[in-house]
Design a protein around this motif. Structure first.
Motif, PDB file in Angstrom:
ATOM      1  N   GLU A  54      50.089  27.682  43.972  1.00  0.00           N
ATOM      2  CA  GLU A  54      50.406  26.676  42.784  1.00  0.00           C
ATOM      3  C   GLU A  54      50.964  25.063  43.802  1.00  0.00           C
ATOM      4  N   MET A  55      52.347  25.551  44.826  1.00  0.00           N
ATOM      5  CA  MET A  55      52.601  24.641  45.222  1.00  0.00           C
ATOM      6  C   MET A  55      51.547  23.894  46.805  1.00  0.00           C
ATOM      7  N   PHE A  56      50.835  25.312  47.448  1.00  0.00           N
ATOM      8  CA  PHE A  56      50.489  24.627  48.052  1.00  0.00           C
ATOM      9  C   PHE A  56      49.745  23.829  48.029  1.00  0.00           C
ATOM     10  N   LEU A  57      49.088  24.333  46.642  1.00  0.00           N
ATOM     11  CA  LEU A  57      47.408  22.845  45.997  1.00  0.00           C
ATOM     12  C   LEU A  57      48.307  21.509  45.575  1.00  0.00           C
ATOM     13  N   LYS A  58      49.491  21.912  45.265  1.00  0.00           N
ATOM     14  CA  LYS A  58      50.378  20.362  44.258  1.00  0.00           C
ATOM     15  C   LYS A  58      50.751  19.208  45.645  1.00  0.00           C
ATOM     16  N   HIS A  59      51.342  20.013  47.276  1.00  0.00           N
ATOM     17  CA  HIS A  59      51.255  19.465  48.081  1.00  0.00           C
ATOM     18  C   HIS A  59      49.884  19.099  48.327  1.00  0.00           C
ATOM     19  N   ARG A  60      48.962  19.785  48.277  1.00  0.00           N
ATOM     20  CA  ARG A  60      47.747  19.185  49.432  1.00  0.00           C
ATOM     21  C   ARG A  60      46.981  17.936  48.367  1.00  0.00           C
ATOM     22  N   THR A  61      47.047  18.281  46.874  1.00  0.00           N
ATOM     23  CA  THR A  61      47.097  17.328  46.281  1.00  0.00           C
ATOM     24  C   THR A  61      47.621  15.821  46.054  1.00  0.00           C
ATOM     25  N   ALA A  62      48.896  16.311  46.856  1.00  0.00           N
ATOM     26  CA  ALA A  62      50.050  15.309  46.601  1.00  0.00           C
ATOM     27  C   ALA A  62      49.588  14.109  48.439  1.00  0.00           C
TER      28      ALA A  62
END
Length: 535
Positions: A394-402
């Motif tokens: 989840e943290m990885f995908l949030k950073h990637r989306t941002a």
């Protein structure tokens, strides 16, 4: 001339304060100080007259001797005088009718020492000073009580509704009806497999494999060297489903022999797991009966050539010099240990001499032996490990989306040559991970997991539900009691209003008749009894 007549008329009218009329008459000696001395004799005459000659009219028949006064006795006498032969007299001037004579004697006894005027003045003063104000206060108090009861009822209904909503929400959160709280709570852990099945269904929707692949691509692109497998438990759940601990251990170590109970249960559930997709469907194909005897009782363990020998046959009270539990860990060659060759999960090896061959076993092996039929997600430690991996994704995908949404980048993953996933796909992946996390951390599953692991938690939940039910029952009973009090207040209000209306009517009549009687002792002057703010 006109003014003289008006002055004479005003002189013939005496204004008397109604609340103190008796004191005014006594102070001016219009009444003798001993005006009440004949009262006992009059009461006795009335008692005798009621027995021999009761009142004729029905409205007077219900009255007792204490209720009769001079005016009522006078009305009764008039009734007898109006009757046939009631007014006839003898030669000596007395009435020939004994009943008429008795009530005539009562009237004469009243008129002696002006007892009738004093008695009526006292009755009038009692009415305007006490009876009427008390009835008015009773009416005001009843009205205030009714208003308070209405407000209190609204509060109780609000509290009852809040308690009912809380109970309903608590039942919905746990997924129970609320008819038999304890019984319904006890069977809740049986629904865990269904909840875990929903999680596994989301894992197998195809997105999870793409998410893990995308994460691995980014990790490889950053040239980070990893010794262990990325997201080992998530990969296992995606590939094998929510298998048991014994099945998991068999995957990690093909040489592992599960307990007999685990093997039989696994064989019975093979068809079910295959249909639901929650199990691995492993065919153990292992003969649990080993004809070769194994010496379980290990007498000596040589840790190193410099270490002393530990004799396990001695009592546990012996003390090892300069050794701790950490020093008793055996150094195992990873190349010869099948359980450690697998990179699915790092396993800590702890000295445990309870294995069949006396060799140390891992913590996961101990769990598989102690509770082989427990599922991976049913185990607290493994479930938390799975959640940690999900939070990592989840943290990885949030950073990637941002980073994908940012207009300009100083440095980010976008600068890497990875084009397998765009922004919309990344948002979809993040939504999938968030949904799985929510399914494992929602209010209901937390309660069910606590219920499964603790009997005291069941008692605490039952107590909380009982308190909510008690609050509802208590508010319901208070509303019923309040309704009873309201009915009593309404009855008191209606009764007081009727009494006040009748008392006001009787007091007005008493005022007019008393003013006429007062002319006898006021030397022919007209009396005006003033009673302001009473009616």
């Amino acid at each position: 001339m006109a003014s003289t007549k008006r002055q004479q008329q005003e002189d013939l009218i005496i204004d008397l304060q109604g609340s103190k009329i008796l004191e005014w008459l006594l102070d001016r000696k219009k009444l003798p100080q001993h005006w009440k001395r004949n009262s006992p004799a009059v009461r006795k005459l009335i008692d005798d007259a009621i027995k021999v000659a009761p009142p004729i009219k029905q409205q007077h028949q219900s009255l007792t001797a204490d209720d009769l006064n001079y005016l009522i006795c006078q009305d009764i006498l008039q009734d007898y005088l109006s009757a046939p032969n009631g007014s006839s007299k003898t030669l000596f001037g007395s009435y020939s009718n004994p009943a008429t004579q008795k009530w005539s004697d009562i009237i004469k006894a009243y008129q002696k020492d002006s007892l009738h005027i004093g008695d009526l003045c006292q009755q009038f003063t009692q009415a305007i000073n006490y009876d009427v104000p008390n009835l008015k206060k009773t009416i005001e108090k009843s009205l205030k009580s009714l208003d308070d009861y209405n407000k209190r009822e609204q509060e109780l209904n609000k509290s009852k509704t809040a308690s009912q909503n809380m109970l309903k929400k608590a039942c919905q959160d746990l997924g129970i009806q609320g008819d038999s709280i304890r019984d319904e709570i006890i069977v809740l852990p049986k629904s865990l497999e269904t909840m875990f099945g929903e999680v596994i269904k989301q894992l197998n929707n195809g997105d999870m494999i793409k998410i893990i692949s995308f994460y691995q691509e980014v990790i490889k692109a950053t040239s980070v060297e990893l010794k262990d497998e990325i997201l080992p438990l998530t990969n296992m759940l995606v590939k094998n489903g929510n298998i048991t601990l014994a099945e998991r251990e068999a995957i990690l170590d093909p040489a592992y022999r599960p307990p007999a109970s685990a093997q039989s249960n696994s064989q019975q559930q093979t068809s079910t797991d295959a249909s639901t997709g929650t199990g691995g469907g492993i065919n153990w194909d292992i003969d649990l009966v080993d004809e070769t005897p194994v010496d379980v009782a290990v007498q000596e363990i040589k840790w190193d050539e410099d270490f002393s020998v530990i004799d396990t046959s001695n009592t546990t009270d012996q003390i090892l010099d300069d050794f701790s539990m950490m020093e008793a860990i055996e150094i195992v060659d990873e190349s010869q240990s099948p359980a450690l060759v697998s990179s699915s999960e790092p396993v800590a090896v702890v000295a445990d001499l309870s294995a069949d061959n006396g060799a140390p076993v891992s913590e996961s092996r101990k769990k598989a032996n102690e509770n082989p039929n427990e599922s991976i997600l049913g185990d607290r430690q493994l479930r938390n490990l799975f959640l940690d991996e999900l939070y990592e994704l989840e943290m990885f995908l949030k950073h990637r989306t941002a980073e994908m949404q940012a207009p300009e980048h100083v440095f980010g993953i976008d600068q890497l040559s990875i084009e397998s996933t765009n922004l919309e796909q990344c948002k979809t992946y993040l939504k999938t991970i968030t949904s799985i996390i929510a399914a494992l951390t929602n209010h209901k599953i937390k309660h069910v997991l606590e219920i499964k692991s603790s009997k005291k938690y069941i008692d605490r939940l039952v107590l909380q539900f009982s308190q909510k039910q008690f609050n509802i029952a208590k508010n319901t009973q208070l509303i019923v009691d309040l309704d009873t009090k309201r009915q009593e207040a309404n009855h008191t209000l209606l009764d007081s209003r009727k009494k006040l209306e009748q008392l006001t009517k009787d007091t007005r009549q008493l005022k007019s008749r008393l003013e006429k009687l007062l002319e006898e002792i006021l030397d022919g002057k007209q009396a005006n009894i003033m009673i302001p703010n009473v009616f």
